[in-house]
Enzyme design. Structure first.
Site, PDB file in Angstrom:
ATOM      1  CG  LEU A 125      -1.811   1.229   1.382  1.00 62.14           C
ATOM      2  CD1 LEU A 125      -2.903   1.241   0.319  1.00 62.14           C
ATOM      3  CD2 LEU A 125      -2.435   1.264   2.776  1.00 62.14           C
ATOM      4  CG  HIS A 229       7.705   5.116   8.713  1.00 61.18           C
ATOM      5  ND1 HIS A 229       7.150   6.297   8.261  1.00 61.18           N
ATOM      6  CD2 HIS A 229       9.015   5.160   8.379  1.00 61.18           C
ATOM      7  CE1 HIS A 229       8.082   7.014   7.677  1.00 61.18           C
ATOM      8  NE2 HIS A 229       9.226   6.353   7.732  1.00 61.18           N
TER       9      HIS A 229
END
Length: 344
Positions: A125, A229
Site C-alpha cells: 500500500l 513508521h
C-alpha cells in the site's frame, strides 16, 4: 475522477516512480524495474487463472481517469508462506522463577513464527504524497475489501497486514540495528532490497533459531517493537477501524506490527451489499462518502461517491458509470466509509 483498477504492463514506469518515493522499508515495492515487471506479470497470470494458489497475487493501482496519472498502488497476496516460509516474531513471555530465592521474572521474548502461513495478505500500500487528499487513501486501502467481498472464494479465512516499522529518513532501523544486523551482517537497506527482489533464502539460512529476550536489545529497539513508521500510522488506523488488531506478531526486520482479522469480520466486507445502478443526476444532500465497485473480475473498478448508503437503487452520472465499466441495470457493491473518515 480517481479510480481503482487492476495493474497493467504499461504501469511499470509509474510504479518505478512510486517506488522512488517510499523512503525505504516498503519491502514489496522496490525500485527495481525487473522485480516490478515480474510482479505485474504474476498479477496478470493470477487474473488469467494460470497460477497455483501459492503464487497468486493481485495488484491494483489508483488512477486519475482524466489524466491517466497513477497515484498509488495496493495489493493482495492470496496465501502467504506456501512456497517460501513467511516469518514473524511472536512477542511472548518466558517466566523464570525460584521460590527458594523469592525471585519471579516474566521476560518479554521473541519467538520465530510461521503462524500466519496460508493467510491472505494486504500488502504494497503506497499513495503518492502529492495525492494524499480527498479520500484517496481510504479508496486505495479499502478497495481491496470490495474485491475480496465480491470474490470471497479466492481468499482464505484470515487476512493479515504487515505495517512498516520505525525507520528514519536515512534508512536506520533501531530494531534491525540491535537484532537483525548481528545475524545478517548487512545494513537494513540491503536486507530490505534482497527480500523485496525475491532473494529470500538468506532469511532461513541466517535467522536466529532460538527465542530472544527483548531485554538484551537496546532500549531504542525495545521501544519500537510493534510500533509503526509515522507515515504508516494513518494506514494502521484505517485497518483498525475495519476490525484489524495487533496480536503480538511483528516483522523480523523492522519490528513493525502485523495486524490481522478474520475475513468475514472485516467491516467493509461484512456490511457491503449489492444494489442496482441507474443513470441520472444524483440527489443533492449531505451524504457520506461510499465505496462503489463493480462485480467484474477481469475489469474490476472502484470509485468513491457521496450517496445514501441505505439506498436500494444507486443513481450515478454517465461519467461515474463509465469509470466503473457499468451500465444502467447492473448491480454494484456499495458500502460507506466509517463515520469518522472524512474525505474533505
Amino acid at each position: 475522477m480517481m479510480v481503482i483498477r487492476p495493474v497493467e504492463r504499461s504501469d511499470v514506469s509509474a510504479l518505478m516512480q512510486l517506488a522512488s518515493k517510499t523512503g525505504g522499508g516498503l519491502t514489496s515495492l522496490p525500485a527495481n524495474e525487473a522485480t516490478l515487471s515480474a510482479r505485474i506479470e504474476r498479477a496478470i497470470k493470477t487474473w488469467q487463472g494460470e497460477l497455483p494458489k501459492s503464487e497468486q497475487g493481485y495488484v491494483f493501482v489508483l488512477e486519475d481517469s482524466e489524466t491517466g496519472t497513477v497515484a498509488g498502488i495496493c495489493a493482495i497476496e492470496v496465501a502467504v508462506g506456501l512456497n517460501d516460509p513467511w516469518y514473524n516474531y511472536r512477542v511472548g513471555t518466558l517466566v523464570h522463577a525460584s521460590k527458594e530465592l523469592n525471585v519471579y521474572n516474566a521476560l518479554p521474548t521473541l519467538f520465530l513464527s510461521n503462524d500466519h502461513t496460508g493467510s491472505s495478505e494486504l500488502c504494497t500500500l503506497f499513495l503518492d504524497p502529492e495525492w494524499r487528499k480527498e479520500g484517496n487513501g481510504y479508496l486505495l486501502s479499502k478497495s481491496r475489501f470490495m474485491f475480496m467481498a465480491a470474490f470471497r472464494d479466492k481468499f482464505n479465512d484470515k487476512v493479515v497486514a504487515e505495517m512498516r516499522g520505525v525507520i528514519d529518513e536515512h534508512g536506520y532501523s533501531p530494531f534491525w540495528q540491535s537484532l537483525g544486523k548481528r545475524f545478517f551482517s548487512m545494513d537494513f537497506s540491503r536486507a530490505d532490497f534482497l527480500c523485496g527482489t525475491g532473494q529470500k533464502a538468506f532469511i532461513a539460512e541466517l535467522m536466529p533459531k532460538h527465542p530472544i529476550y527483548t531485554h538484551f536489545l537496546s532500549q531504542e529497539a525495545q521501544d519500537v517493537i510493534g510500533q509503526v513508521h509515522p507515515q504508516t500510522a494513518p494506514a494502521r488506523a484505517v485497518l483498525e477501524k475495519e476490525g484489524f488488531r495487533y496480536r503480538n506478531y511483528i516483522d523480523i526486520f523492522d519490528g513493525g506490527p502485523t495486524l490481522e482479522c478474520d475475513i468475514d469480520r472485516v467491516r467493509a466486507i461484512r456490511k457491503s451489499r449489492l444494489v442496482e445502478v441507474a443513470e441520472g443526476q444524483p440527489a443533492q444532500g449531505d451524504f457520506p462518502a461510499c465505496l462503489v465497485a463493480n462485480e467484474n473480475y477481469h475489469h474490476f473498478r472502484v470509485v468513491l461517491v457521496r450517496t445514501d448508503p441505505a439506498t436500494e437503487r444507486l443513481i450515478l452520472t454517465a461519467a461515474q458509470l463509465d469509470a466503473l465499466k457499468c451500465h444502467a441495470g447492473d448491480r454494484v457493491r456499495l458500502v460507506r466509509l466509517c463515520a469518522e473518515e472524512k474525505t474533505a
